[in-house]
Design an enzyme around this catalytic site. Sequence first.
Site, mmCIF file in Angstrom:
data_model
loop_
_atom_site.group_PDB
_atom_site.id
_atom_site.type_symbol
_atom_site.label_atom_id
_atom_site.label_comp_id
_atom_site.label_asym_id
_atom_site.label_seq_id
_atom_site.Cartn_x
_atom_site.Cartn_y
_atom_site.Cartn_z
ATOM 1 C CB ILE A 9 47.921 45.033 84.905
ATOM 2 C CG1 ILE A 9 49.253 45.783 84.841
ATOM 3 C CG2 ILE A 9 46.884 45.671 84.010
ATOM 4 C CD1 ILE A 9 49.856 45.829 83.440
ATOM 5 N N GLY A 12 40.896 42.355 90.321
ATOM 6 C CA GLY A 12 39.633 41.660 90.574
ATOM 7 C C GLY A 12 39.790 40.695 91.732
ATOM 8 C CG ASN A 13 37.884 36.461 93.435
ATOM 9 O OD1 ASN A 13 37.788 36.734 94.627
ATOM 10 N ND2 ASN A 13 37.942 35.222 92.977
ATOM 11 C CB ILE A 14 42.772 36.319 90.621
ATOM 12 C CG1 ILE A 14 41.714 35.301 90.133
ATOM 13 C CG2 ILE A 14 44.130 35.654 90.743
ATOM 14 C CD1 ILE A 14 41.487 34.135 91.038
ATOM 15 C CE LYS A 105 41.451 29.592 82.675
ATOM 16 N NZ LYS A 105 41.840 30.452 83.797
ATOM 17 C CB ILE A 136 47.933 21.699 90.738
ATOM 18 C CG1 ILE A 136 46.566 21.426 91.377
ATOM 19 C CG2 ILE A 136 48.725 20.421 90.594
ATOM 20 C CD1 ILE A 136 45.620 20.623 90.484
ATOM 21 C CD GLU A 190 31.705 32.611 85.343
ATOM 22 O OE1 GLU A 190 31.014 33.645 85.403
ATOM 23 O OE2 GLU A 190 32.791 32.489 85.935
ATOM 24 C CE LYS A 205 42.017 26.089 83.306
ATOM 25 N NZ LYS A 205 40.835 25.706 84.116
ATOM 26 N N GLY A 302 39.854 29.181 92.160
ATOM 27 C CA GLY A 302 39.584 29.861 93.421
ATOM 28 C C GLY A 302 40.632 30.896 93.723
#
Lengths: 438, 438
Positions: A9, A12-14, A105, A136, A190, A205, A302
């Site tokens: 769902i 987008g970019n990710i 997050k 990571i 941004e 986070k 990224g």
Amino acid sequence: MSDIKVGLIGYGNIGAGVVKLLQQNADVIRSKVGAGIALKRIADLDITSDRGVTVDPACLTTDVNAIFDDPEISVVIELMGGYEPAKTFVLKAIEKGKHIVTANKALLALHGDEIFAAAARKGVEVQFEASVGGGIPVLTSIKGNLAANRIDSVFGIMNGTCNYILTRMTQEGADFADMLAAAQKLGYAEPNPTFDIEGVDTAHKLAILVSLCFGTRIDFNSIYTEGISRISALDVKFASEFGYRIKLLAIGKLNNGQVEARVHPTMIPLQNPLAEVNGVFNAIRLHGDFVGPVMFYGRGAGQNPTASAIVGDLIGLSRSMMAGAGRRMAPLGFMDDQVATLPLKPMSEIVSKYMLRFSALDQPGVLSAISGALGRHGISIESMVQTSHQADDAAPVPIVIMTHEAREGAVQAALAEIDRFDVISQKTGFIRIEDNLE
Amino acid sequence: MSDIKVGLIGYGNIGAGVVKLLQQNADVIRSKVGAGIALKRIADLDITSDRGVTVDPACLTTDVNAIFDDPEISVVIELMGGYEPAKTFVLKAIEKGKHIVTANKALLALHGDEIFAAAARKGVEVQFEASVGGGIPVLTSIKGNLAANRIDSVFGIMNGTCNYILTRMTQEGADFADMLAAAQKLGYAEPNPTFDIEGVDTAHKLAILVSLCFGTRIDFNSIYTEGISRISALDVKFASEFGYRIKLLAIGKLNNGQVEARVHPTMIPLQNPLAEVNGVFNAIRLHGDFVGPVMFYGRGAGQNPTASAIVGDLIGLSRSMMAGAGRRMAPLGFMDDQVATLPLKPMSEIVSKYMLRFSALDQPGVLSAISGALGRHGISIESMVQTSHQADDAAPVPIVIMTHEAREGAVQAALAEIDRFDVISQKTGFIRIEDNLE
């Protein structure tokens, strides 16, 4: 063996990165799982824009129910971001008995409890490695191989925008505003950078890390959060002179059952590996009673690193399913009924060393007035730098004082008093120091 | 829920650490697993010496069969070290259907194939996080959350003895022999330090890392292994002048299906985080196609960190058992039938930059003779330092040359030729340089 079927769902970019990884490394994944991981449905309101990857058009849908209602889909990846409708969709997927993988997050920091409780009731897993530190594998490690430890501290440099700006300010002696503009030009910040530079992203986070490390719920709104926008080139310069780097540091500590959770610009000694985490890199350092200090370092954001973490979570879930396991681990690594609600130490009660930077008129008695006020509040001075007299006697001079450990409340009270002095020409700057990063 | 029952073979320093951790953090473990982990039997030839921990005497035995023959024991921890009888005992435990947790890097580096094949036949797991990097959860991460990546390189500083000696040589300008003696005095080096300082311990760990990262069997004896005993104070000084630190580095690379696996003193650029891994700390850095570079850092040895990794493995196995899983993961993270036997690149064919340190008599034509020989072997010079003339014209002077990338075979042939020159007064020193640590 038949494939593990997954729904996504938020395309987008990710999401496109996840598609790319599942395609490019399908052989790698199969060699580790013993079956393929197939993205059966992708739901997004926009299913026509080019994402730079090719998928079977039949798998695209604008109707998210196509995922919820598909009994073959055992895992749902949520990559919408934000609170709603992400929360509603995650809860719906859980209700349908599907495991969740998310990078969200903000959602977990604010609504983790509700989501985790629903997952416990339905016996599904919630995995979220991509929500902290990009690729990571720090959350998996805390929940997994480090699980035998009592963790008493966790520190993180977890926002690439802030770290890029602070690194360039340090390297070039530049001002915040100029480096923010440069970061925006390069796409590292941004157009509206508030979430990043004011520390909100880092605090999200930290909320997740503190929950995992200490096994506690945390009220996100109680986390003290201060960004980097008031850091000046002069702060960076004085910090260097005293042997420190300024970083936007997330700090979590557990002492006598009381939690500290705070995000603010922090001076880190140059000898500490965290001081050398530069540019868009992230690092998380924690201390466990048996393992001692451990540090993780890598790309914190990224498309590709984030996809690595998301597909890593998928592989973990797939392996458990292939081995016939039901729910192998609760979301925080602790059994659901073992998660506590530990009290958060009020910010006024934390203890820290400070660098105080006063702008004072160059008049007799100034130093004695400042040090007198500090003394009355119980703050003792470790060292001091007063720069040479200005050509113009009326111009303010910076006086920089490094304190010994002091209570935050006392420091704020002392500064409020000092800032009312006639000889003080502007609001006193202060930066907290973290000398003991174990 | 009833406890997970475990047997321990080898009750030395690390075994005592496991006992201590299971006792001190029993509540932590239970809160993560939902059951206790109980050490039911401990086998050792010596069951009377004081280990600084207290166990029920009834659980101690000199008869290892008491562990193999106990159907309640589902996991066996092997902490004897060495090849035999460790190998026989591990195979016996597998034959009895028990999962294995071991810290025995030598055993896995040389006999991993045989042990893993036996485990595959019996459907049990073999976990060995403690065998590399002490408490650092690097193996679990490679097998786990990083599993979606094609890993193409792995670098490790993995021997505390060597790193302690090299760090002090760097900080104090001291010679190897003096710092080895100092390390021995402090207990950081064994009375017989050969295994550590000649790189054998590091090579064992590299063999394991290469297998996990690239999914290949590796012939341990084919790993090029060179220790730090020939590194001089002068090497360290020149390396610093060129902007490098010397570390004993384990290097694993995968290029076009061919593996590089080598351990030798290596010059690392100062800006790289690995250059700042000092003293007894360990670090492992790897590069995956999606995650990019990732680094792990922590204590690579010691009773407590090693116990953290061992009990972390136990918790992982316990969670799978509690969830009803059979065998969740094969030992290398790859399915057993997906492990390849990739060819190892001969050392003579590796390509590297080099620092060459010549001891030459201060005579006309020396430099031209050296550079001519290098040129004939296709080795080009990046930069050079020739120190000033000595008071005594007959004394040799150091000439230091940094090469561009060259084939190892060509470099060795050139040095063999140059070392026969009359003007060369001692064997030429060389140190390989790793500039690209991604």
